[in-house]
Each structure stands twice: as structure tokens, then as C-alpha cells.
Design a protein around this motif. Structure first.
Motif, PDB file in Angstrom:
ATOM      1  N   ASP A 253      -1.184  -7.306   7.958  1.00 55.72           N
ATOM      2  CA  ASP A 253      -0.290  -6.568   8.642  1.00 55.72           C
ATOM      3  C   ASP A 253      -0.508  -5.340   8.038  1.00 55.72           C
ATOM      4  OD1 ASP A 253       1.859  -9.162   8.604  1.00 55.72           O
ATOM      5  OD2 ASP A 253       1.772  -8.680   6.311  1.00 55.72           O
ATOM      6  N   PHE A 254      -0.305  -4.103   9.092  1.00 48.12           N
ATOM      7  CA  PHE A 254      -0.212  -3.118   9.119  1.00 48.12           C
ATOM      8  C   PHE A 254       0.346  -1.758   7.785  1.00 48.12           C
ATOM      9  CE2 PHE A 254       1.476   1.554   9.732  1.00 48.12           C
ATOM     10  CZ  PHE A 254      -0.057   2.143  10.125  1.00 48.12           C
ATOM     11  N   LEU A 255      -0.630  -1.546   7.470  1.00 50.95           N
ATOM     12  CA  LEU A 255      -0.115  -0.843   5.797  1.00 50.95           C
ATOM     13  C   LEU A 255      -0.554   0.799   6.574  1.00 50.95           C
ATOM     14  CD1 LEU A 255       1.520  -0.253   3.477  1.00 50.95           C
ATOM     15  CD2 LEU A 255      -0.835  -1.294   2.025  1.00 50.95           C
ATOM     16  N   ASP A 256       0.778   1.954   6.436  1.00 50.72           N
ATOM     17  CA  ASP A 256       0.612   2.972   6.343  1.00 50.72           C
ATOM     18  C   ASP A 256       0.059   3.331   4.774  1.00 50.72           C
ATOM     19  OD1 ASP A 256       1.175   5.793   7.484  1.00 50.72           O
ATOM     20  OD2 ASP A 256       2.116   5.844   5.915  1.00 50.72           O
ATOM     21  N   GLU A 257      -0.910   4.514   5.134  1.00 44.93           N
ATOM     22  CA  GLU A 257      -1.457   5.319   3.893  1.00 44.93           C
ATOM     23  C   GLU A 257      -0.274   5.512   3.123  1.00 44.93           C
ATOM     24  OE1 GLU A 257      -2.512   9.943   5.698  1.00 44.93           O
ATOM     25  OE2 GLU A 257      -3.706   7.816   6.093  1.00 44.93           O
ATOM     26  N   ASP A 258       0.739   6.635   3.325  1.00 42.40           N
ATOM     27  CA  ASP A 258       1.835   6.998   2.296  1.00 42.40           C
ATOM     28  C   ASP A 258       2.405   5.384   1.975  1.00 42.40           C
ATOM     29  OD1 ASP A 258       1.890   9.591   3.821  1.00 42.40           O
ATOM     30  OD2 ASP A 258       2.607   8.907   5.451  1.00 42.40           O
ATOM     31  N   GLU A 259       3.198   4.847   2.483  1.00 40.55           N
ATOM     32  CA  GLU A 259       3.470   3.746   1.922  1.00 40.55           C
ATOM     33  C   GLU A 259       2.625   2.639   0.778  1.00 40.55           C
ATOM     34  OE1 GLU A 259       5.040  -0.907   2.078  1.00 40.55           O
ATOM     35  OE2 GLU A 259       4.880   0.650   4.199  1.00 40.55           O
ATOM     36  N   ALA A 260       1.092   3.077   0.921  1.00 34.58           N
ATOM     37  CA  ALA A 260       0.191   2.493  -0.116  1.00 34.58           C
ATOM     38  C   ALA A 260       0.163   3.227  -0.852  1.00 34.58           C
ATOM     39  CB  ALA A 260      -1.396   2.496   1.017  1.00 34.58           C
ATOM     40  N   ARG A 261       0.264   4.676  -0.528  1.00 33.02           N
ATOM     41  CA  ARG A 261       0.240   6.064  -1.938  1.00 33.02           C
ATOM     42  C   ARG A 261       1.474   5.659  -3.009  1.00 33.02           C
ATOM     43  NH1 ARG A 261      -0.474   9.748   1.103  1.00 33.02           N
ATOM     44  NH2 ARG A 261      -3.120   9.975   1.083  1.00 33.02           N
ATOM     45  N   ASP A 262       2.458   5.541  -2.044  1.00 33.31           N
ATOM     46  CA  ASP A 262       3.352   5.384  -3.223  1.00 33.31           C
ATOM     47  C   ASP A 262       3.280   4.006  -3.720  1.00 33.31           C
ATOM     48  OD1 ASP A 262       4.851   7.226  -1.978  1.00 33.31           O
ATOM     49  OD2 ASP A 262       5.797   6.520  -0.624  1.00 33.31           O
ATOM     50  N   ILE A 263       3.006   3.119  -3.101  1.00 32.80           N
ATOM     51  CA  ILE A 263       3.305   1.587  -4.415  1.00 32.80           C
ATOM     52  C   ILE A 263       1.526   1.860  -5.231  1.00 32.80           C
ATOM     53  CG2 ILE A 263       2.071  -0.501  -3.929  1.00 32.80           C
ATOM     54  CD1 ILE A 263       3.181  -0.798  -0.931  1.00 32.80           C
ATOM     55  N   LEU A 264       0.394   2.357  -4.817  1.00 31.89           N
ATOM     56  CA  LEU A 264       0.143   2.361  -5.937  1.00 31.89           C
ATOM     57  C   LEU A 264       0.156   3.330  -7.005  1.00 31.89           C
ATOM     58  CD1 LEU A 264      -3.376   2.901  -3.836  1.00 31.89           C
ATOM     59  CD2 LEU A 264      -3.057   0.823  -5.589  1.00 31.89           C
ATOM     60  N   ARG A 265       1.373   4.012  -6.817  1.00 32.93           N
ATOM     61  CA  ARG A 265       2.202   5.236  -7.745  1.00 32.93           C
ATOM     62  C   ARG A 265       2.488   4.717  -8.704  1.00 32.93           C
ATOM     63  NH1 ARG A 265       2.402   9.754  -3.485  1.00 32.93           N
ATOM     64  NH2 ARG A 265       1.371  10.873  -4.381  1.00 32.93           N
ATOM     65  N   GLU A 266       3.221   2.715  -8.001  1.00 37.19           N
ATOM     66  CA  GLU A 266       4.557   2.678  -8.884  1.00 37.19           C
ATOM     67  C   GLU A 266       3.607   1.341  -9.794  1.00 37.19           C
ATOM     68  OE1 GLU A 266       7.042   3.222  -9.641  1.00 37.19           O
ATOM     69  OE2 GLU A 266       7.614   5.092  -8.503  1.00 37.19           O
ATOM     70  N   ALA A 267       2.400   0.769  -9.156  1.00 34.28           N
ATOM     71  CA  ALA A 267       1.478  -0.119  -9.644  1.00 34.28           C
ATOM     72  C   ALA A 267       1.183   0.235 -11.550  1.00 34.28           C
ATOM     73  CB  ALA A 267      -0.006  -0.380  -8.397  1.00 34.28           C
ATOM     74  N   PRO A 268       1.765  -1.148 -12.576  1.00 35.54           N
ATOM     75  CA  PRO A 268       1.169  -0.914 -13.143  1.00 35.54           C
ATOM     76  C   PRO A 268      -0.588  -0.481 -13.629  1.00 35.54           C
ATOM     77  CG  PRO A 268       1.122  -2.887 -13.046  1.00 35.54           C
ATOM     78  CD  PRO A 268       1.663  -2.216 -11.624  1.00 35.54           C
ATOM     79  N   GLY A 269      -0.973   0.463 -14.899  1.00 28.27           N
ATOM     80  CA  GLY A 269      -2.764   0.445 -14.982  1.00 28.27           C
ATOM     81  C   GLY A 269      -3.126   1.413 -14.025  1.00 28.27           C
ATOM     82  N   ILE A 270      -2.010   2.098 -13.349  1.00 26.74           N
ATOM     83  CA  ILE A 270      -2.923   3.201 -12.297  1.00 26.74           C
ATOM     84  C   ILE A 270      -2.346   4.263 -11.832  1.00 26.74           C
ATOM     85  CG2 ILE A 270      -3.144   3.467  -9.795  1.00 26.74           C
ATOM     86  CD1 ILE A 270      -3.308  -0.139  -8.892  1.00 26.74           C
ATOM     87  N   LEU A 271      -3.340   5.329 -12.172  1.00 30.22           N
ATOM     88  CA  LEU A 271      -3.054   7.326 -11.695  1.00 30.22           C
ATOM     89  C   LEU A 271      -3.584   7.287 -10.339  1.00 30.22           C
ATOM     90  CD1 LEU A 271      -3.068   8.598 -15.552  1.00 30.22           C
ATOM     91  CD2 LEU A 271      -0.931   8.187 -13.610  1.00 30.22           C
ATOM     92  N   VAL A 272      -2.750   8.155  -9.231  1.00 36.82           N
ATOM     93  CA  VAL A 272      -2.992   8.276  -7.768  1.00 36.82           C
ATOM     94  C   VAL A 272      -2.982   9.843  -8.609  1.00 36.82           C
ATOM     95  CG1 VAL A 272      -2.272   8.656  -5.676  1.00 36.82           C
ATOM     96  CG2 VAL A 272      -1.713   6.328  -6.092  1.00 36.82           C
ATOM     97  N   VAL A 273      -4.582   9.902  -8.187  1.00 34.29           N
ATOM     98  CA  VAL A 273      -4.943  11.565  -7.882  1.00 34.29           C
ATOM     99  C   VAL A 273      -5.906  11.844  -6.621  1.00 34.29           C
ATOM    100  CG1 VAL A 273      -5.936  13.516  -9.316  1.00 34.29           C
ATOM    101  CG2 VAL A 273      -5.204  12.057 -10.497  1.00 34.29           C
TER     102      VAL A 273
END
Length: 340
Positions: A253-273
């Protein structure tokens, strides 16, 4: 009340990190033993503000101990892990020996913590390959949202993944480049690693891939989803600590980069920079000593309908090995074991 913990291979890079992380995370330890080969018996290692003397692995009795964190090679593990498991001590093994055994769970706690429950079949839990561990931490929350079809990953793996001798080889070759007559020939690696990259990790297989590349495929399927197609190119680079990965993901399914960024920011063990400016990303030097898997360069792949590209960096001695093992021990304690 806590657990009786054994660290096997305490004098090595990963064993040293296991002791550090157990102390840093205040793992509930009632008693701890540091084990090594006979030639290292008596060697002192640090555990928080305590100093431990290494005991001889060959003579050690695992009876009455709760959890053993193994950080030794596959051959030694083949001898001593079953001995510990038979004595009632749960083994968390960092080697590749048990990763593909259907009766041994292969666990990354942020991804498949419930798989720990399967440890009872052999009293052993496997830790994944370092390059796989950080990748699946990044893939799992995206897979839950848009379902991953295919992954193309290129790794840039530090020399610490090959042990202390490899780190010494990089150091000595680098120094030798600047001192005439003191050049250092390759011994750990098939070619010079200083100021170079080597597209070859582990042995070559019949299909032209290396075993490291095969591991990433097999382990991702076992940990996450057997339907995911994955192809990898694994490269050794002249970095002391910290693995990096360029990951291309194709979703159902399509996943927008902004939504992916938000998902990863909330995911355990991950820091988005992820700033689109000079220096707005994480490099291996910056991840050393950190727990997190760092994600940068999140962007749409315009060449396919449902694609994203990401850059993934993590301390391979920590999340790729020691930290993941300690996290498994934490999950094991929470879900399965009673404190002594």
C-alpha cells in the motif's frame, strides 16, 4: 530479589558491552559470573562499579544460574550452550549457531518479543545478526502500516563486527599508510581495509551471495514475515564501530514519507534525525555508545508505486549484539521467569 546471571566471553568486545549494559540498565542481578577461556582465567573485567575476575568456562557449573549471555564463537557455543541449557540455565546466544533452528526463537524485542515464550523447547534463545537487528527494528512499524513486499538493502558495516583483531588491523594499516616501510598487509580481511571498502562479508555461497547477505534474508523472514522478499549487498567499511544501511522498501500500500516519519518517531527503539540540510542525518560516529537505532534520509522512491528510502545507523556492538541480548533477558524475566 534478582537473577543469577552469567556472561560467557566476558573479555571480548561484545561480552564487555553486555556487562556494561546490564549495569547501565540496572538489570536485577543478585549474582553475576564472568566467564572466559582458560587462558583468560583471572582477567579482571568491569561490571558497573565492581570488578569481576573471569572464571574458566570449561570448569564452570551452570546449575542454579538463571540466564547465560553467550558471546563466544559458534564452535565453543556448540559445546557449552547445551551444557548450560541442560543445567536449567536459559541461554541467550549471540552466535549464528541456533538462529535458524526451528525450535529456537530468534528475537528482537521491539519486533517479536512474544517469540521469547518458545525458549522452553531447548532452553535457548538466539540473538540475530547485527545487520539484521537494526534493520528489522526500522522495518517492523512500517510493515504494520503498509505491509512490505520487497526490501533492497546495502550495508556499510564497521570492522568491530569482525572482532578486536579487525579493529587492530584497521588502526595499524591506517598508521602504516603515513609511515614509509611500515605498511601492514591484510590478514583478517582479504584486502586492505584502511581507506577502502570490501564488498565481501563471510564466505561466498553458490549463488554468488555471501553468507552475511543470506543471513539478512533468512533472519528477516523468521523474525518478521516469511513473505517479505529481500536482497542484500553487505560491505565492510573502514569504520571502527557502527553499522549503516541504505534501505529501499516496496510496500503493498502507499505510504507517504511524512506519515512514515511520524510512525518511526513513535516506534520503540528508534530515533529519527531527518533534516534536509547539511549534517541533518546521523553517521556511525554519532551512534557509538547509544541504545537507539537512528533513521535519517526518509524519502519517497519515485521509481516504484509504493516505495520509500531510508538511512539506518546503529551501534553494532550494542543493538546489534549486547543490547539486544540484554533486552531479550529483560523480556524473558517479565514474561517467563520468576526472580530468585
Amino acid at each position: 530479589m534478582g537473577y543469577k546471571i552469567v556472561v560467557v566471553g566476558a573479555t571480548g568486545n561484545v561480552g564487555h558491552e553486555m556487562l556494561n549494559i546490564l549495569a547501565e540498565r540496572e538489570f536485577p542481578v543478585d549474582e553475576i559470573a564472568a566467564l572466559a577461556s582458560r587462558r583468560s582465567q583471572g582477567t579482571e573485567v568491569s561490571f558497573g562499579d565492581r570488578t569481576l575476575k573471569c572464571q574458566d568456562l570449561e570448569q564452570f557449573d551452570f546449575t542454579g544460574w538463571d540466564i547465560a549471555l553467550f558471546a563466544i564463537g559458534g564452535e565453543a557455543t556448540k559445546t557449552y550452550a547445551p551444557r548450560a541449557a541442560k543445567a536449567g540455565c536459559v541461554v541467550i546466544d549471540n552466535s549464528s549457531l541456533y538462529r535458524y533452528d526451528p525450535d529456537v526463537p530468534l528475537v528482537v524485542p521491539e519486533v517479536n518479543a512474544a517469540a521469547v515464550d518458545g525458549y522452553t523447547k531447548k532452553n535457548i534463545i538466539a540473538n540475530p545478526n547485527c545487520s539484521t537487528a537494526q534493520m528489522v527494528v526500522a522495518l517492523k512499524p512500517l510493515h504494520d502500516r503498509a505491509r512490505i513486499k520487497r526490501v533492497v538493502v546495502s550495508t556499510y558495516q564497521s570492522v568491530s563486527g569482525s572482532g578486536k583483531e579487525a579493529m587492530d588491523e584497521l588502526w595499524n594499516q591506517t598508521k602504516g599508510m603515513f609511515v614509509p616501510g611500515q605498511e601492514v598487509a591484510p590478514s583478517v580481511y582479504p584486502k586492505q581495509i584502511a581507506f577502502n571498502v570490501i564488498p565481501h562479508i563471510d564466505v561466498f555461497l553458490d549463488d554468488g551471495s555471501t553468507k552475511e547477505e543470506w543471513k539478512m534474508v533468512a533472519e528477516t523472514k523468521k523474525i518478521m514475515d516469511p513473505s517479505i522478499k529481500l536482497t542484500a549487498t553487505c560491505v565492510r567499511v573502514p569504520v571502527f564501530v557502527g553499522h549503516s544501511e541504505s534501505i529501499n522498501i516496496e510496500f503493498e500500500d502507499f505510504l507517504d514519507e511524512d506519515e512514515a516519519r511520524d510512525i518511526l518517531r513513535e516506534a520503540p527503539g528508534i530515533l529519527v534525525v531527518d533534516k534536509r540540510e547539511a549534517g541533518g542525518y546521523i553517521t556511525p560516529v554519532e551512534c557509538v555508545g547509544e541504545y537507539a537505532t537512528y533513521i535519517s534520509r526518509i524519502r519517497q522512491d519515485s521509481t516504484i508505486d509504493n516505495g520509500l528510502n531510508i538511512w539506518c545507523v546503529s551501534d553494532n556492538l550494542r543493538k546489534g549484539a549486547a543490547l539486544n541480548a540484554v533486552q531479550i533477558a529483560e523480556v524473558l524475566g517479565q514474561r517467563c521467569l520468576k526472580k530468585g
